[in-house]
Design an enzyme around this catalytic site. Structure first.
Site, PDB file in Angstrom:
ATOM      1  N   SER A   4       0.539  -1.263   0.113  1.00 29.89           N
ATOM      2  CA  SER A   4      -0.038   0.184   0.237  1.00 29.89           C
ATOM      3  C   SER A   4       0.837   1.424  -0.126  1.00 29.89           C
ATOM      4  CB  SER A   4      -1.119   0.039   1.143  1.00 29.89           C
ATOM      5  OG  SER A   4       0.030  -0.367   2.197  1.00 29.89           O
TER       6      SER A   4
ATOM      7  N   HIS B 282      -2.436  -3.521  -5.806  1.00 37.52           N
ATOM      8  CA  HIS B 282      -2.957  -2.416  -5.065  1.00 37.52           C
ATOM      9  C   HIS B 282      -4.820  -2.945  -4.910  1.00 37.52           C
ATOM     10  CE1 HIS B 282      -3.575   1.114  -1.538  1.00 37.52           C
ATOM     11  NE2 HIS B 282      -3.384  -0.432  -1.394  1.00 37.52           N
TER      12      HIS B 282
ATOM     13  N   GLU C 168      -5.294  -0.395  -7.456  1.00 36.61           N
ATOM     14  CA  GLU C 168      -4.921   0.579  -7.819  1.00 36.61           C
ATOM     15  C   GLU C 168      -3.904  -0.804  -9.415  1.00 36.61           C
ATOM     16  OE1 GLU C 168      -4.568   4.472  -6.246  1.00 36.61           O
ATOM     17  OE2 GLU C 168      -3.888   3.202  -4.355  1.00 36.61           O
TER      18      GLU C 168
ATOM     19  N   ASN D 149      -4.428   5.972  -1.465  1.00 39.21           N
ATOM     20  CA  ASN D 149      -3.762   6.828   0.113  1.00 39.21           C
ATOM     21  C   ASN D 149      -3.187   8.518  -0.056  1.00 39.21           C
ATOM     22  OD1 ASN D 149      -3.994   4.453   1.752  1.00 39.21           O
ATOM     23  ND2 ASN D 149      -2.453   3.143   1.379  1.00 39.21           N
TER      24      ASN D 149
END
Ligand code: NAI
Length: 282
Positions: A119, A140, A152, A190
């Site tokens: 991540s 991801h 992702e 993120n």
């Protein structure tokens, strides 16, 4: 190139979910973990989730049996010798990931693609631990994997177009929605989510509003399904701090400075839901 046989490394929260969705989509899957107990628990969790899906009539009994028949346990990396794709979901630690990728590079067939579910760690650096950086990529997945639609797909500096296209197609087959992302700190998810959570913590730290009220603002005002501080507690405050540090260090920009209150909670062992206390008590 066609992907038929997949190894998922790490039978934890993420690896188990990834193995499940791959098997449900018709791939032969080996679920690998170096810890036998984690492997057994991971497999049991998949069985339980499939049984629940049958109970809710999302799948039927034969879908469940077929899925389980496509899944097998593995406790040795060597078992990847005839896999077309390996998806790594071990602990978020660069040394561990580099070691796993270095070893895999000597085990898997020449055509095989190596993917990481990291991540926050740079795919370009993980790829450099192998002699096939063009065949290394980030996949991801979001937690919980069987529920969340997004993947992702992160292109390392040397990831080839062919590798990207194979993984994009594979993601479609998993009934997930792929989004192409370049390899920069925090990727997209993120990079946007964590500064929002960090800012929510700053508003509490500066006394602008209370924990409950900050969450209410984002839930009722922005239609978020859960407030940012509740979400932070679910993700784990240590994980939130770690990702903010990756952003802060990676971009060198003060806008990513982790809130001192977040640091304080982590130091106190208030890590969120998993430790019984974070912004809320559990
Ligand atoms: P976890 O701690 O639940 O599971 C990790 C598993 O990997 C454990 O069962 C452990 O025994 C195993 N393992 C560790 N080293 C190994 C090795 N060398 N060989 C084989 N197995 C090994 O971790 P979790 O939460 O599933 O995270 C895994 C990865 O997914 C991390 O890179 C994390 O950053 C990423 N991720 C996590 C999300 C989350 O919400 N938990 C969301 C998206 C990505």
């Amino acid at each position: 190139m066609e992907i038929k046989r997949v190894m998922v490394i790490g039978a934890g929260q993420m690896g188990g979910g990834i193995a499940q969705v791959c098997a449900q989509a018709g791939f032969d899957v080996l679920l690998n973990d170096m810890n036998q107990d984690a492997l057994d628990k991971g497999m049991k969790r998949i069985e339980k989730l499939l049984t629940r899906a049958v109970d809710k009539e999302r799948i039927n009994e034969s879908d469940k049996t077929d899925t389980l028949n496509r899944l097998s346990k593995s406790s040795q990396l060597q078992d990847a010798h005839n896999c077309d794709l390996v998806i790594e979901a071990v602990v978020e630690n660069m040394d561990v990931k580099e070691k796993v990728f270095g070893e895999l590079d000597n085990i898997v067939p020449k055509h095989a693609i190596l993917a990481s579910n990291t991540s926050s760690l740079p795919i370009t650096e993980i790829a450099a631990a192998t002699k096939r950086p063009d065949q290394v990529i980030g996949m991801h997945f979001m937690n919980p994997v069987p529920v969340m639609k997004l993947v992702e797909i992160i292109r390392g500096l040397q990831t080839s177009d062919e590798t990207y296209n194979v993984i994009k197609e594979m993601t479609d087959k998993l009934s997930k929605v792929p989004v192409e992302v370049e390899d920069f700190p925090g990727f997209v998810a993120n990079r946007i989510l964590m500064p929002m959570i960090n800012e929510a913590i700053y508003t509490v730290y500066e006394g602008v509003s209370s924990v409950e009220d900050v969450d209410t603002v984002m839930k009722l005002g922005m239609n978020h399904p859960m407030g940012p501080l509740t979400l932070a507690d679910f993700i784990g405050l240590d994980t939130c701090l770690y990702i903010m540090e990756v952003l802060y260090e990676g971009f060198g920009d003060s806008k990513y400075r982790p809130c001192p209150l977040l640091r304080k909670y982590v130091k106190a062992g208030w890590l969120g839901k998993k430790s019984g206390r974070g912004f809320y008590q559990y």
